[in-house]
Design a protein around this motif. Structure first.
Motif, PDB file in Angstrom:
ATOM      1  N   SER A  88       0.854  -1.181   0.000  1.00  0.00           N
ATOM      2  CA  SER A  88       0.000   0.000   0.000  1.00  0.00           C
ATOM      3  C   SER A  88       0.891   1.233   0.000  1.00  0.00           C
ATOM      4  O   SER A  88       2.059   1.158   0.397  1.00  0.00           O
ATOM      5  N   ASP A 143       0.188   1.735   7.633  1.00  0.00           N
ATOM      6  CA  ASP A 143      -0.869   1.001   6.944  1.00  0.00           C
ATOM      7  C   ASP A 143      -0.444   0.428   5.593  1.00  0.00           C
ATOM      8  O   ASP A 143      -1.264   0.194   4.727  1.00  0.00           O
ATOM      9  N   TRP A 144       0.833   0.155   5.432  1.00  0.00           N
ATOM     10  CA  TRP A 144       1.331  -0.213   4.116  1.00  0.00           C
ATOM     11  C   TRP A 144       2.037  -1.567   4.057  1.00  0.00           C
ATOM     12  O   TRP A 144       2.428  -2.016   2.988  1.00  0.00           O
ATOM     13  N   SER A 155      -6.659  -5.012   8.552  1.00  0.00           N
ATOM     14  CA  SER A 155      -6.664  -4.084   9.681  1.00  0.00           C
ATOM     15  C   SER A 155      -5.750  -4.565  10.807  1.00  0.00           C
ATOM     16  O   SER A 155      -5.160  -3.752  11.516  1.00  0.00           O
ATOM     17  N   LYS A 158      -2.204  -3.284  10.256  1.00  0.00           N
ATOM     18  CA  LYS A 158      -1.977  -1.842  10.308  1.00  0.00           C
ATOM     19  C   LYS A 158      -1.580  -1.464  11.726  1.00  0.00           C
ATOM     20  O   LYS A 158      -2.167  -1.938  12.689  1.00  0.00           O
ATOM     21  N   SER A 159      -0.582  -0.632  11.818  1.00  0.00           N
ATOM     22  CA  SER A 159      -0.082  -0.253  13.134  1.00  0.00           C
ATOM     23  C   SER A 159       0.438   1.181  13.094  1.00  0.00           C
ATOM     24  O   SER A 159       1.626   1.405  12.841  1.00  0.00           O
ATOM     25  N   PRO A 160      -0.450   2.128  13.326  1.00  0.00           N
ATOM     26  CA  PRO A 160       0.017   3.519  13.352  1.00  0.00           C
ATOM     27  C   PRO A 160       1.092   3.693  14.417  1.00  0.00           C
ATOM     28  O   PRO A 160       0.997   3.168  15.518  1.00  0.00           O
TER      29      PRO A 160
END
Length: 169
Positions: A88, A143-144, A155, A158-160
């Motif tokens: 992403s 998120d990539w 989801s 994904k780990s901000p």
């Protein structure tokens, strides 16, 4: 704006035309910036970007949280970011590569360091700041990366992260 793949391996996040599109005037006034010179700089920038992500706190936390099968004695046990799992925000990685290549590898070749008003020196600072901002944005988004390799960033993958810009003078 596609990743450059040679022998099934991603060698660069960007190509010569991406850099030319970013700063055509640079190439108009510097005939020595051939596609070979620029593509070498893009490959070096890609390696630098991957190294920077692999050594980040975000990557260590991300990887350790998801790999429950391995025992990590030191941070050296954590593998590097796998470029093939970046699924992403490819355009952001291309831009990051262009900014990094311009700031760290291309513009220093043509800049006049004896002149404080040299436009290439100013561009180096501009592109360096843009690269740092985009790197931080990618860390904060988190998120990539497709950790499980199924070609979908779910989801749970994904780990901000947190990223604080540190400027040294």
């Amino acid at each position: 704006m596609a990743f450059i793949i040679e022998n099934s391996t991603v060698v660069s996040f960007a190509e010569y035309t991406d850099v030319v599109q970013r700063d055509q005037r640079l190439f108009d006034s510097n005939e020595g910036l051939t596609d070979d010179v620029v593509e070498d700089a893009l490959e070096r920038a890609t390696a630098r970007i991957l190294s920077k992500f692999s050594s980040s706190d975000w990557w260590r936390n991300y990887y350790i949280k998801r790999d429950n099968t391995s025992v990590f004695r030191t941070v050296a046990d954590i593998p590097s970011v796998d470029v093939d799992k970046i699924k992403s925000r490819e355009n952001d990685f291309t831009e990051l590569c262009v900014y990094t290549a311009l700031a760290d590898y291309i513009l220093p070749q043509v800049a006049n360091f004896g002149d404080d008003t040299d436009s290439e020196r100013a561009k180096m600072g501009y592109y360096s700041n843009r690269a740092e901002d985009l790197y931080g944005e990618l860390i904060r988004a988190g998120d990539w990366y497709d950790f499980d390799g199924d070609d979908v960033v779910e989801s749970t993958e994904k780990s901000p992260g947190r990223y604080t810009l540190r400027r040294y003078r």
